[in-house]
Design an enzyme around this catalytic site. Structure first.
Site, PDB file in Angstrom:
ATOM      1  N   THR A 195       4.843  36.425 -15.047  1.00  0.00           N
ATOM      2  CA  THR A 195       5.546  35.776 -13.934  1.00  0.00           C
ATOM      3  C   THR A 195       5.951  36.822 -12.906  1.00  0.00           C
ATOM      4  OG1 THR A 195       6.332  34.055 -15.425  1.00  0.00           O
ATOM      5  CG2 THR A 195       7.533  34.310 -13.343  1.00  0.00           C
ATOM      6  N   LYS A 209       1.473  34.162 -12.765  1.00  0.00           N
ATOM      7  CA  LYS A 209       2.229  32.951 -12.423  1.00  0.00           C
ATOM      8  C   LYS A 209       3.214  33.263 -11.294  1.00  0.00           C
ATOM      9  CE  LYS A 209       5.339  29.533 -14.537  1.00  0.00           C
ATOM     10  NZ  LYS A 209       6.639  29.819 -13.959  1.00  0.00           N
TER      11      LYS A 209
HETATM   12  C1  LIG Z   1      15.002  25.036 -16.893  1.00  0.00           C
HETATM   13  C2  LIG Z   1      13.829  25.843 -16.435  1.00  0.00           C
HETATM   14  C3  LIG Z   1      13.634  27.115 -16.959  1.00  0.00           C
HETATM   15  C4  LIG Z   1      12.533  27.871 -16.562  1.00  0.00           C
HETATM   16  N1  LIG Z   1      12.306  29.078 -17.155  1.00  0.00           N
HETATM   17  C5  LIG Z   1      11.193  29.778 -16.834  1.00  0.00           C
HETATM   18  C6  LIG Z   1      10.888  30.994 -17.501  1.00  0.00           C
HETATM   19  O1  LIG Z   1      11.603  31.435 -18.389  1.00  0.00           O
HETATM   20  N2  LIG Z   1       9.776  31.659 -17.115  1.00  0.00           N
HETATM   21  C7  LIG Z   1       8.932  31.199 -16.132  1.00  0.00           C
HETATM   22  O2  LIG Z   1       7.935  31.845 -15.811  1.00  0.00           O
HETATM   23  N3  LIG Z   1       9.194  30.029 -15.504  1.00  0.00           N
HETATM   24  C8  LIG Z   1      10.288  29.318 -15.833  1.00  0.00           C
HETATM   25  N4  LIG Z   1      10.538  28.123 -15.204  1.00  0.00           N
HETATM   26  C9  LIG Z   1       9.590  27.621 -14.195  1.00  0.00           C
HETATM   27  C10 LIG Z   1       8.527  26.731 -14.822  1.00  0.00           C
HETATM   28  O3  LIG Z   1       7.666  27.474 -15.644  1.00  0.00           O
HETATM   29  C11 LIG Z   1       7.671  26.024 -13.757  1.00  0.00           C
HETATM   30  O4  LIG Z   1       7.172  26.984 -12.863  1.00  0.00           O
HETATM   31  C12 LIG Z   1       8.454  24.971 -12.998  1.00  0.00           C
HETATM   32  O5  LIG Z   1       9.337  24.282 -13.843  1.00  0.00           O
HETATM   33  C13 LIG Z   1       7.505  23.969 -12.346  1.00  0.00           C
HETATM   34  O6  LIG Z   1       8.197  23.020 -11.603  1.00  0.00           O
HETATM   35  P1  LIG Z   1       8.600  21.562 -12.166  1.00  0.00           P
HETATM   36  O7  LIG Z   1       9.787  21.772 -13.017  1.00  0.00           O
HETATM   37  O8  LIG Z   1       8.877  20.798 -10.936  1.00  0.00           O
HETATM   38  O9  LIG Z   1       7.424  21.031 -12.966  1.00  0.00           O
HETATM   39  C14 LIG Z   1      11.631  27.349 -15.601  1.00  0.00           C
HETATM   40  C15 LIG Z   1      11.838  26.075 -15.074  1.00  0.00           C
HETATM   41  C16 LIG Z   1      12.915  25.319 -15.490  1.00  0.00           C
HETATM   42  C17 LIG Z   1      13.088  23.933 -14.933  1.00  0.00           C
END
Ligand SMILES: Cc1cc2nc3c(=O)[nH]c(=O)nc-3n(C[C@H](O)[C@H](O)[C@H](O)COP(=O)(O)O)c2cc1C
Length: 402
Positions: free
Chosen positions: A161, A259
């Site tokens: 990421t 990502k």
């Molecule tokens: C509660 C939460 C925690 C997240 N934690 C991470 C993480 O630890 N690492 C990461 O690369 N993305 C993280 N994300 C981003 C998600 O991988 C993803 O990019 C995102 O949720 C996509 O959007 P959406 O929730 O509208 O589907 C997180 C998203 C949410 C909602």
């Protein structure tokens, strides 16, 4: 009838409401919220309205093929479960529950570095492919040790990421006292504890699961698993730079997914760095507020990648029709974050399974109504785009050349 069956739960928004009812405010808002004014969070979802479907009617389609191939793996569905940190706070052993549901549905689960379950246990819980999402928290040696563990455990890809130089400002978290709750001062916590007492069912589950406050996949030398309270500082000290991709690739020795790509320039950099896939992502609107919605950025990135790397997308996917639109614009598959996280918060594995079921049924129905037999056959001819999307001047063109 279970709590997540129809008619109580008909769509993802229903799972969101159930999650809101079961989870303490601080936990629900951590899932639901975005950065700053939440402009990008809202726009990620709204932008799907701009893309209009063009059906081919009077086409009989007895069977729809939803399968895709991502990094050489056949997935039964064109969506994967995105890395969502701290999922174990949403439901006991949350990451294992979500991975199990993904495997049972024939798709992949991506485990966040910042998760509460051990990566080996999550790998063992799923019958499908599992990827590991990497943050460099704790530094290079700590990350190298985790990469070695992930490889030994059988993870099939590493998702790095790149949009987390610092944590975004999630205003809801600040108001809910997240920092104080994770800190050590009891008096600072006190004003915020009532939100947990208001959700006794969640509280009993959380405490019986160990009331976890550390990250077992970030093992600090001489200290053990990194505590929750240290996350923001650790993220800030561990920004990934393109040059890091070299040692990460050597340590991992498998497919790498970048990502957090939002521009054609970064897509080209990812290709140059040897990424086997990229995820067009703005972290679900949780990092830099005001960046473009991911679907809007997709055409530029697909053009820049020019088939040299697999392009995935996440952000704002709440319906199967959203997935169809992203595939029409050139994504090979998408990642869902909140869509399944709401399910996990609402009802654990059953809630995640229900979220997957809803999206799968949406996809089949949408394909049949579109007159398209397989997700592999979706292309631009099935959508109408706003004129501005078609006449974009390529970025980097000097003003006087336009
Ligand atoms: C509660 C939460 C925690 C997240 N934690 C991470 C993480 O630890 N690492 C990461 O690369 N993305 C993280 N994300 C981003 C998600 O991988 C993803 O990019 C995102 O949720 C996509 O959007 P959406 O929730 O509208 O589907 C997180 C998203 C949410 C909602």
């Amino acid at each position: 009838m279970s709590a997540v069956d129809s008619p109580r739960v008909v769509n993802i928004a229903d799972l969101r409401l159930l999650a809101e009812r079961r989870l303490p405010r601080a936990v629900f808002d951590y899932i639901d919220g975005g950065a700053d004014a939440e402009r990008t969070l809202r726009e990620n979802c709204r932008v799907f309205d701009d893309v209009i479907l063009r059906p081919r009617n009077a086409v009989a389609i007895p069977q729809c093929d939803l399968s895709v191939t991502v990094l050489g793996h056949r997935l039964e569905l064109p969506f994967l479960l995105a890395p969502v940190g701290s999922s174990r706070m949403f439901y006991p052993r949350g990451e294992e529950a979500a991975a199990r549901a993904a495997g049972a549905a024939g798709t992949a689960y991506i485990l966040s570095t910042l998760s509460g379950c051990k990566l080996e246990d999550v790998r063992a819980a799923s019958s499908g492919p599992v990827w590991y999402q990497l943050y460099l928290v704790g530094g290079r040696d700590v990350a190298s040790a985790t990469i070695a563990r992930a490889r030994a455990a059988g993870y099939s890809a590493l998702a790095v990421t790149i949009d987390t130089a610092v944590s975004g400002l999630r205003e809801r978290d600040a108001r809910n006292g997240t920092k104080e709750l994770l800190g050590s001062s009891l008096t600072a916590k006190l004003p915020f504890v009532s939100q947990f007492l208001a959700r006794p069912r969640w509280l009993v589950g959380f405490l019986s699961d160990g009331g976890l406050m550390s990250f077992p996949n970030v093992v600090l030398p001489g200290q053990g698993p990194m505590p929750y309270a240290d996350v923001a500082a650790a993220l800030e000290q561990s920004t990934v730079a393109w040059a890091d991709l070299r040692w990460i690739r050597e340590a991992w020795n498998g497919p790498i997914v970048i990502k957090g790509v939002l521009t054609g320039d970064d897509a080209r950099r990812a290709v140059d760095a040897g990424a086997e896939a990229i995820v067009v992502s703005n972290h679900g609107g949780r990092q830099l507020d005001g960046v473009s919605a991911t679907l809007r950025a997709l055409p530029e990135i697909v053009g820049a990648a020019n088939s040299r790397t697999e392009v995935l997308l996440d952000g704002g996917i709440r319906r199967g029709g959203d997935i169809v639109k992203a595939l029409c614009l050139g994504a090979r598959a998408v990642l869902c974050g909140r869509a399944y996280a709401y399910g996990l918060g609402a009802g654990g594995e059953a809630g995640v399974t229900r979220a997957i079921q809803i999206l799968r049924a949406d996809l089949v129905r949408t394909l049949k109504l579109l007159g398209c037999a397989s997700v592999g056959a979706l292309d631009r001819s099935y959508v109408e785009l706003p004129p501005a999307w078609l006449t974009d001047t390529p970025r980097g063109t000097p003003m006087d050349a336009r």
